[in-house]
Design an enzyme around this catalytic site. Structure first.
Site, PDB file in Angstrom:
ATOM      1  N   CYS A   9       0.863  -1.176   0.000  1.00 19.16           N
ATOM      2  CA  CYS A   9       0.000   0.000   0.000  1.00 19.16           C
ATOM      3  C   CYS A   9       0.902   1.230   0.000  1.00 19.16           C
ATOM      4  CB  CYS A   9      -0.986  -0.022   1.163  1.00 19.16           C
ATOM      5  SG  CYS A   9      -0.271   0.212   2.808  1.00 19.16           S
ATOM      6  N   CYS A  14      -1.243   0.671   7.293  1.00 22.44           N
ATOM      7  CA  CYS A  14      -2.688   0.408   7.398  1.00 22.44           C
ATOM      8  C   CYS A  14      -3.111  -0.817   6.598  1.00 22.44           C
ATOM      9  CB  CYS A  14      -3.501   1.616   6.918  1.00 22.44           C
ATOM     10  SG  CYS A  14      -3.286   3.116   7.858  1.00 22.44           S
ATOM     11  N   SER A  16      -1.752  -2.636   3.927  1.00 21.75           N
ATOM     12  CA  SER A  16      -0.887  -3.785   3.658  1.00 21.75           C
ATOM     13  C   SER A  16      -0.559  -4.598   4.909  1.00 21.75           C
ATOM     14  CB  SER A  16       0.371  -3.386   2.889  1.00 21.75           C
ATOM     15  OG  SER A  16       1.123  -2.420   3.561  1.00 21.75           O
ATOM     16  N   ASP A 127      -8.290   3.812   1.419  1.00 22.32           N
ATOM     17  CA  ASP A 127      -7.316   4.118   2.462  1.00 22.32           C
ATOM     18  C   ASP A 127      -8.052   4.606   3.710  1.00 22.32           C
ATOM     19  OD1 ASP A 127      -5.183   4.878   4.022  1.00 22.32           O
ATOM     20  OD2 ASP A 127      -4.294   6.210   2.526  1.00 22.32           O
TER      21      ASP A 127
END
Length: 163
Positions: A9, A14, A16, A127
Site C-alpha cells: 500500500c 494500514c 498492507s 485508504d
C-alpha cells in the site's frame, strides 16, 4: 521451493499490514506456512521503522490476528525474490508496475480485490488512514473477502511447483 507474496500500500502502516496479517493466518490455517512466505511494504518510505497504525492494530487484535509489524518501503530489487506482489489499490499497482525492472516482474503485480468475485469492478481497498475506526473495519472485511480466492490461487501455484 518457497512461494513469496508481498502486499503493498502507500505507507505500509494500514492496508498492507492488515492484508499481511490476514493472509498469513489463512496460510497457516491451510497448513502451508512452511511453503508460503508473506510480507508487506509501502510504495513510500515515510513510515519506515514504525509499527502499524494503532487503529489497524486494534482491528486486527479484535479479530484474533497477529499485530506484530514494522513498516518498510518496497524496493525494485524485491521483485527478483517475490512470486506475487499484491497491490491494495490501482495507484499502487501503477506505481509497482512502473517500478518493475522487467515486463515479467510487472506481470507479478495484482490487485487484492481481483481475487474477490463479489468485488465487481471496484477493486480498490479505500485508504482508512484519514478516517475513523470503521474504515479499518471495512478494510479488514475487504481483505478477508479476497483472501480465500487469493489463497486458492497461491495454493494452485505452490502445488504446481511440486509436480
Amino acid at each position: 521451493m518457497t512461494y513469496r507474496v508481498s502486499f503493498v500500500c502507500t505507507g505500509n502502516i494500514c492496508r498492507s499490514p492488515i492484508a499481511e496479517s490476514v493472509f498469513r493466518a489463512r496460510v497457516e490455517e491451510a497448513g502451508l506456512g512452511d511453503r508460503i512466505e508473506v510480507e508487506s511494504a509501502g510504495t513510500g518510505g515515510w513510515h519506515e521503522g514504525d509499527g502499524a497504525d494503532p487503529r489497524a492494530v486494534a482491528v486486527l487484535a479484535e479479530h484474533g490476528y497477529d499485530t506484530n509489524h514494522v513498516a518498510r518501503q518496497f524496493q525494485a530489487s524485491g521483485f527478483a525474490r517475490l512470486d506475487l506482489v499484491v497491490a491494495l489499490d490501482s495507484g499502487h499497482r501503477k506505481t509497482l508496475r512502473h517500478l518493475a525492472p522487467t515486463e515479467q516482474d510487472a506481470e507479478k503485480v495484482r490487485l487484492l480485490r481481483s481475487y474477490d468475485p463479489a468485488a465487481g469492478d471496484d477493486l480498490d481497498v479505500p485508504d482508512p488512514y484519514y478516517g475513523a475506526l470503521d474504515g479499518f473495519e471495512e478494510c479488514l472485511e475487504m481483505v478477508e473477502a479476497a483472501s480465500e480466492g487469493l489463497l486458492a490461487a497461491v495454493r494452485e501455484e505452490v502445488e504446481g511447483r511440486a509436480i
